[in-house]
Scaffold this active site. Structure first.
Site, short mmCIF file in Angstrom:
data_model
loop_
_atom_site.label_atom_id
_atom_site.label_comp_id
_atom_site.label_asym_id
_atom_site.label_seq_id
_atom_site.Cartn_x
_atom_site.Cartn_y
_atom_site.Cartn_z
N ARG A 1 -14.69 -47.88 -46.26
CA ARG A 1 -13.90 -48.34 -45.10
C ARG A 1 -13.80 -49.86 -45.03
NH1 ARG A 1 -13.18 -44.28 -40.94
NH2 ARG A 1 -12.55 -42.53 -42.20
N ARG B 1 -9.94 -50.88 -39.27
CA ARG B 1 -9.71 -51.46 -37.93
C ARG B 1 -10.53 -52.68 -37.57
NH1 ARG B 1 -10.00 -45.79 -35.05
NH2 ARG B 1 -11.55 -45.73 -36.69
N ARG C 1 -1.09 -51.71 -37.85
CA ARG C 1 -1.22 -50.43 -37.16
C ARG C 1 -0.46 -50.42 -35.84
NH1 ARG C 1 -1.64 -46.24 -35.86
NH2 ARG C 1 -3.61 -45.20 -35.53
N ASP D 1 -6.19 -41.08 -46.98
CA ASP D 1 -7.15 -40.32 -46.18
C ASP D 1 -7.46 -39.01 -46.88
OD1 ASP D 1 -8.48 -40.47 -43.36
OD2 ASP D 1 -7.97 -38.38 -43.71
N TYR E 1 -12.90 -29.68 -41.75
CA TYR E 1 -11.83 -30.10 -40.81
C TYR E 1 -10.84 -28.96 -40.58
CZ TYR E 1 -13.40 -34.90 -40.69
OH TYR E 1 -14.14 -36.03 -40.47
O1 CP3 Z 1 -11.30 -48.55 -46.93
C1 CP3 Z 1 -11.48 -47.34 -47.21
O2 CP3 Z 1 -12.60 -46.81 -47.32
C2 CP3 Z 1 -10.26 -46.53 -47.58
C3 CP3 Z 1 -9.69 -45.78 -46.55
C4 CP3 Z 1 -10.23 -44.47 -46.06
C5 CP3 Z 1 -9.78 -43.93 -44.84
N1 CP3 Z 1 -10.28 -42.67 -44.71
C6 CP3 Z 1 -8.92 -44.63 -43.90
C7 CP3 Z 1 -8.93 -44.27 -42.48
C8 CP3 Z 1 -11.07 -43.52 -46.65
C9 CP3 Z 1 -11.88 -43.61 -47.93
C10 CP3 Z 1 -11.10 -42.39 -45.78
C11 CP3 Z 1 -11.84 -41.16 -46.07
C12 CP3 Z 1 -12.10 -40.23 -44.98
N2 CP3 Z 1 -11.25 -39.80 -44.01
C13 CP3 Z 1 -13.31 -39.55 -44.81
C14 CP3 Z 1 -14.50 -39.65 -45.71
C15 CP3 Z 1 -15.19 -40.92 -45.47
C16 CP3 Z 1 -16.01 -40.94 -44.23
O3 CP3 Z 1 -15.78 -41.87 -43.44
O4 CP3 Z 1 -16.86 -40.07 -44.10
C17 CP3 Z 1 -13.19 -38.73 -43.68
C18 CP3 Z 1 -14.26 -37.85 -43.09
C19 CP3 Z 1 -11.87 -38.90 -43.20
C20 CP3 Z 1 -11.22 -38.22 -42.06
C21 CP3 Z 1 -10.89 -39.20 -41.03
N3 CP3 Z 1 -9.80 -40.04 -41.09
C22 CP3 Z 1 -11.58 -39.46 -39.84
C23 CP3 Z 1 -12.85 -38.76 -39.41
C24 CP3 Z 1 -10.88 -40.47 -39.17
C25 CP3 Z 1 -11.16 -41.03 -37.85
C26 CP3 Z 1 -12.35 -41.87 -37.99
C27 CP3 Z 1 -12.24 -43.09 -37.17
O5 CP3 Z 1 -12.90 -44.04 -37.60
O6 CP3 Z 1 -11.52 -43.09 -36.17
C28 CP3 Z 1 -9.79 -40.85 -39.98
C29 CP3 Z 1 -8.82 -41.90 -39.70
C30 CP3 Z 1 -8.88 -43.08 -40.59
N4 CP3 Z 1 -8.98 -43.00 -41.95
C31 CP3 Z 1 -8.76 -44.44 -40.21
C32 CP3 Z 1 -8.79 -45.20 -41.40
C33 CP3 Z 1 -8.63 -46.69 -41.53
C34 CP3 Z 1 -8.56 -44.96 -38.80
C35 CP3 Z 1 -7.16 -44.62 -38.44
C36 CP3 Z 1 -6.49 -45.60 -37.55
O7 CP3 Z 1 -6.10 -46.68 -38.00
O8 CP3 Z 1 -6.28 -45.24 -36.39
#
Ligand code: CP3
Length: 353
Positions: free
Chosen positions: A35, A39, A48, A84, A161
């Site tokens: 990540r 954000r 965003r 994602d 999920y």
């Molecule tokens: O920089 C990075 O690591 C690359 C981007 C990345 C995202 N999601 C962007 C994202 C990666 C590698 C993921 C993987 C992901 N997505 C996982 C596995 C990694 C982990 O964190 O365990 C999981 C479980 C998801 C599913 C997911 N997507 C969740 C649970 C959420 C919400 C989490 C939160 O922080 O709100 C997302 C949304 C998400 N994926 C965001 C980002 C930048 C936030 C979305 C936004 O901008 O509103």
């Protein structure tokens, strides 16, 4: 061997991350952060404001820009593709939505054998063809010293999920399906494993130099359940991948599962902060690399305070080739940007040999 001449003098040095993934000695410990794009970065928040999350993920120029944002600020050794883990399931038509502030939602969850029977195999190209284009765009922009890490969700975590309908603490619907309808469970994980292998091979073909399999929530399982219901499917993904591209296999809460995750596969095992890195490395075996494992919350405190924790992790790695520095999970959105900069420099400084 790539990057070496017959005299053993390296000509074109491979990125540090790839060398560490092969357990070669490196001048400093490579570092990147899960990540690292997201954000906590004002330039991400600015994008965003104008675009939905799925729209950003699916627009190659925008997703490439987000992938590169942290690289413009920090001396990271790898970029992670901005995408994602749930993009791949969009064609299953289960009503995927990213609701603001709530994370992912699946409006029509898969909870019974009948629900699984209705699923069709995923058309990977239509689901994530745009992601392959993002990989090509990013690779073109990155210097040769910086590795591009592709990724996908592991079958269990993606299934969780689909079955829960969103995030979960106890995974009760998931375990219920697993225990009550094992044939349907295995079918669901097979569908996901097939799609995931095709997806990751597509990323590799487009230019990803390593891939990470995120099994973020697998720590919810007892070891016997991991062995019976998950390991064969994660192993099928790893085995189906083009050889020569390192695979990073990551989960959280996995202290008791590490040897089994290693058995499932991966050149690098990703560790969260709930384990001591040296003991975890012993548990998976020194013939694989390890990645980790600073608590992301450590970055909320001043750099002078988390410096001691970084030192402790490097001490546990003990200078052994094959350690990739990372957090134990993703960067929190409240993390001060300067703390991330300080961390990256600190890892390089403290690990210099
Ligand atoms: O920089 C990075 O690591 C690359 C981007 C990345 C995202 N999601 C962007 C994202 C990666 C590698 C993921 C993987 C992901 N997505 C996982 C596995 C990694 C982990 O964190 O365990 C999981 C479980 C998801 C599913 C997911 N997507 C969740 C649970 C959420 C919400 C989490 C939160 O922080 O709100 C997302 C949304 C998400 N994926 C965001 C980002 C930048 C936030 C979305 C936004 O901008 O509103």
């Amino acid at each position: 061997m790539a990057g070496a001449t017959l005299s053993g003098v390296p000509t074109t040095e491979a990125p540090l991350l790839l060398r560490a993934a092969r357990r070669e000695a490196t001048p400093v410990t490579p570092v990147w952060l899960m990540r690292q794009a997201g954000r906590y970065l004002p330039e991400y928040r600015a994008l965003r404001e104008r675009h939905g999350f799925l729209e950003l993920c699916r627009t190659p120029a925008a997703a490439a820009e987000v992938t590169l944002q942290p690289l413009r600020r920090f001396a990271l050794d790898a970029a992670i593709l901005f995408a994602d883990i749930l993009l791949i399931v969009e064609p299953l038509d289960l009503g995927l939505e990213f609701a603001r502030g709530e994370g992912p939602l699946i409006h029509r969850p898969v909870r019974s054998a009948a629900d699984v029977a209705r699923l069709k195999p995923v058309d990977v190209e239509s689901a994530v063809g745009s992601v392959f284009e993002t990989v090509r765009l990013v690779r073109r922009e990155l210097p040769p010293t910086v590795a591009l890490v592709g990724f996908a969700g592991a079958p269990f975590t993606v299934a969780s999920y689909l079955v829960e309908g969103g995030a979960s603490r106890e995974f009760l619907w998931t375990k219920r399906l697993m225990y009550e309808a094992p044939a349907a469970w295995h079918r669901l994980l097979e569908i996901l494993a097939d799609a995931t292998a095709t997806y990751l091979n597509g990323q590799i073909d487009a230019g990803a130099q390593a891939v990470q399999l995120f099994d973020s929530w697998v720590g919810a399982l007892a070891p016997d359940d991991y062995r019976a219901y998950v390991l064969p499917h994660s192993r099928a993904v790893v085995r189906a991948l083009r050889s020569g591209t390192p695979v990073i296999h990551f989960g959280t809460g996995t202290a008791a599962l590490l040897p089994l995750m290693r058995e499932a596969g991966g050149d690098v095992i990703g560790l969260d902060w709930r384990v001591d890195l040296d003991r975890a490395w012993e548990a998976v075996g020194h013939d694989v690399s390890v990645q980790g494992n600073l608590d992301p919350a450590a970055l909320l405190a001043r750099p002078a305070l988390f410096r001691e924790r970084v030192k402790a992790i490097l001490a546990r790695a003990g200078g052994r080739p094959g350690h990739i520095f990372n957090l134990g999970h993703g960067v929190h959105q409240t993390t001060p940007v300067e703390h991330v900069a300080a961390l990256v420099d600190m890892v390089h400084e403290l690990s210099a040999r």
